[in-house]
Design a protein around this motif. Structure first.
Motif, PDB file in Angstrom:
ATOM      1  N   GLU A  34      -1.387   4.566   1.032  1.00 53.33           N
ATOM      2  CA  GLU A  34      -2.843   4.498   1.079  1.00 53.33           C
ATOM      3  C   GLU A  34      -3.309   4.500   2.534  1.00 53.33           C
ATOM      4  O   GLU A  34      -2.530   4.168   3.436  1.00 53.33           O
ATOM      5  CB  GLU A  34      -3.310   3.213   0.394  1.00 53.33           C
ATOM      6  CG  GLU A  34      -2.987   3.155  -1.080  1.00 53.33           C
ATOM      7  CD  GLU A  34      -3.371   1.817  -1.704  1.00 53.33           C
ATOM      8  OE1 GLU A  34      -3.799   0.895  -0.977  1.00 53.33           O
ATOM      9  OE2 GLU A  34      -3.226   1.692  -2.932  1.00 53.33           O
ATOM     10  N   PRO A  35      -4.587   4.803   2.772  1.00 54.57           N
ATOM     11  CA  PRO A  35      -5.096   4.828   4.151  1.00 54.57           C
ATOM     12  C   PRO A  35      -4.993   3.478   4.864  1.00 54.57           C
ATOM     13  O   PRO A  35      -4.865   3.425   6.069  1.00 54.57           O
ATOM     14  CB  PRO A  35      -6.564   5.221   4.004  1.00 54.57           C
ATOM     15  CG  PRO A  35      -6.755   5.661   2.617  1.00 54.57           C
ATOM     16  CD  PRO A  35      -5.594   5.190   1.800  1.00 54.57           C
ATOM     17  N   ARG A  36      -5.027   2.398   4.120  1.00 50.03           N
ATOM     18  CA  ARG A  36      -4.975   1.069   4.740  1.00 50.03           C
ATOM     19  C   ARG A  36      -3.553   0.573   4.998  1.00 50.03           C
ATOM     20  O   ARG A  36      -3.367  -0.537   5.475  1.00 50.03           O
ATOM     21  CB  ARG A  36      -5.737   0.070   3.882  1.00 50.03           C
ATOM     22  CG  ARG A  36      -5.183  -0.070   2.486  1.00 50.03           C
ATOM     23  CD  ARG A  36      -6.073  -0.913   1.628  1.00 50.03           C
ATOM     24  NE  ARG A  36      -5.592  -0.877   0.254  1.00 50.03           N
ATOM     25  CZ  ARG A  36      -5.904  -1.759  -0.647  1.00 50.03           C
ATOM     26  NH1 ARG A  36      -6.708  -2.755  -0.335  1.00 50.03           N
ATOM     27  NH2 ARG A  36      -5.438  -1.660  -1.855  1.00 50.03           N
ATOM     28  N   HIS A  67       0.804  -1.220   0.000  1.00 54.83           N
ATOM     29  CA  HIS A  67       0.000   0.000   0.000  1.00 54.83           C
ATOM     30  C   HIS A  67       0.846   1.283   0.000  1.00 54.83           C
ATOM     31  O   HIS A  67       0.299   2.357   0.237  1.00 54.83           O
ATOM     32  CB  HIS A  67      -1.015   0.016   1.146  1.00 54.83           C
ATOM     33  CG  HIS A  67      -1.771  -1.260   1.279  1.00 54.83           C
ATOM     34  ND1 HIS A  67      -2.620  -1.711   0.289  1.00 54.83           N
ATOM     35  CD2 HIS A  67      -1.773  -2.206   2.241  1.00 54.83           C
ATOM     36  CE1 HIS A  67      -3.121  -2.878   0.651  1.00 54.83           C
ATOM     37  NE2 HIS A  67      -2.621  -3.199   1.824  1.00 54.83           N
ATOM     38  N   ASN A 120      -0.037  -0.144   6.755  1.00 57.32           N
ATOM     39  CA  ASN A 120       0.396  -0.373   8.131  1.00 57.32           C
ATOM     40  C   ASN A 120       1.459   0.685   8.429  1.00 57.32           C
ATOM     41  O   ASN A 120       2.589   0.594   7.970  1.00 57.32           O
ATOM     42  CB  ASN A 120       0.962  -1.783   8.257  1.00 57.32           C
ATOM     43  CG  ASN A 120       1.476  -2.089   9.636  1.00 57.32           C
ATOM     44  OD1 ASN A 120       2.009  -1.227  10.343  1.00 57.32           O
ATOM     45  ND2 ASN A 120       1.343  -3.349  10.027  1.00 57.32           N
TER      46      ASN A 120
END
Length: 144
Positions: free
Chosen positions: A111-113, A34, A115
């Motif tokens: 991205e927001p997801r 991500h 870690n």
């Protein structure tokens, strides 16, 4: 890093990307799910290398350098020591910047997801490797 960030009025055009730094950016993106972009930025916001498809890398490098100048002053004013990193969380994800030596920094987009702990771990390691590469480049004779 302070001197580099104070040179914001200097040239902001990217020279040819350092292939070793570019390799580090690509490896970072391959290791962290991500993560959507990574940039190595030098003095005055000069883009050293980028692996950020679809990002407006030149303006992003310049703006990040400007924000880091304020973050540097904030850390000093708050007696927190030398600047190490900055994380900005927006609705559509993260922008993080890490010191990568005295005159270079690493900026990453996620991205927001993503870690965030993993982003920090891997970006700190990559920043340290970029710092070593930048220090080695300073010692090499310049053509011209």
């Amino acid at each position: 890093m302070r001197r580099a960030l104070k040179q914001l009025a200097g040239a902001r055009q990217s020279a040819a990307a350092d292939p070793e730094v570019l390799r580090e950016l690509r490896m970072l993106r391959s290791r962290v799910p991500h993560l959507t972009g990574a940039l190595a930025v030098g003095a005055g916001g000069a883009l050293l290398a980028e692996d950020a498809p679809g990002a407006r890398s030149g303006p992003l490098a310049a703006l990040t350098a400007t924000v880091l100048a304020d973050a540097l002053r904030l850390a000093e004013t708050a007696d927190r020591g030398r600047f190490r990193e900055l994380l900005v969380r927006g609705e559509s994800g993260y922008v993080a910047a890490y010191a990568a030596g005295p005159a270079t920094f690493l900026a990453v987009l996620a991205e927001p997801r993503a870690n965030v702990g993993r982003v920090h771990l891997e970006a700190r390691r990559t920043g340290a490797r970029i710092a070593r590469l930048a220090a080695g480049a300073d010692e090499r004779p310049q053509d011209g």
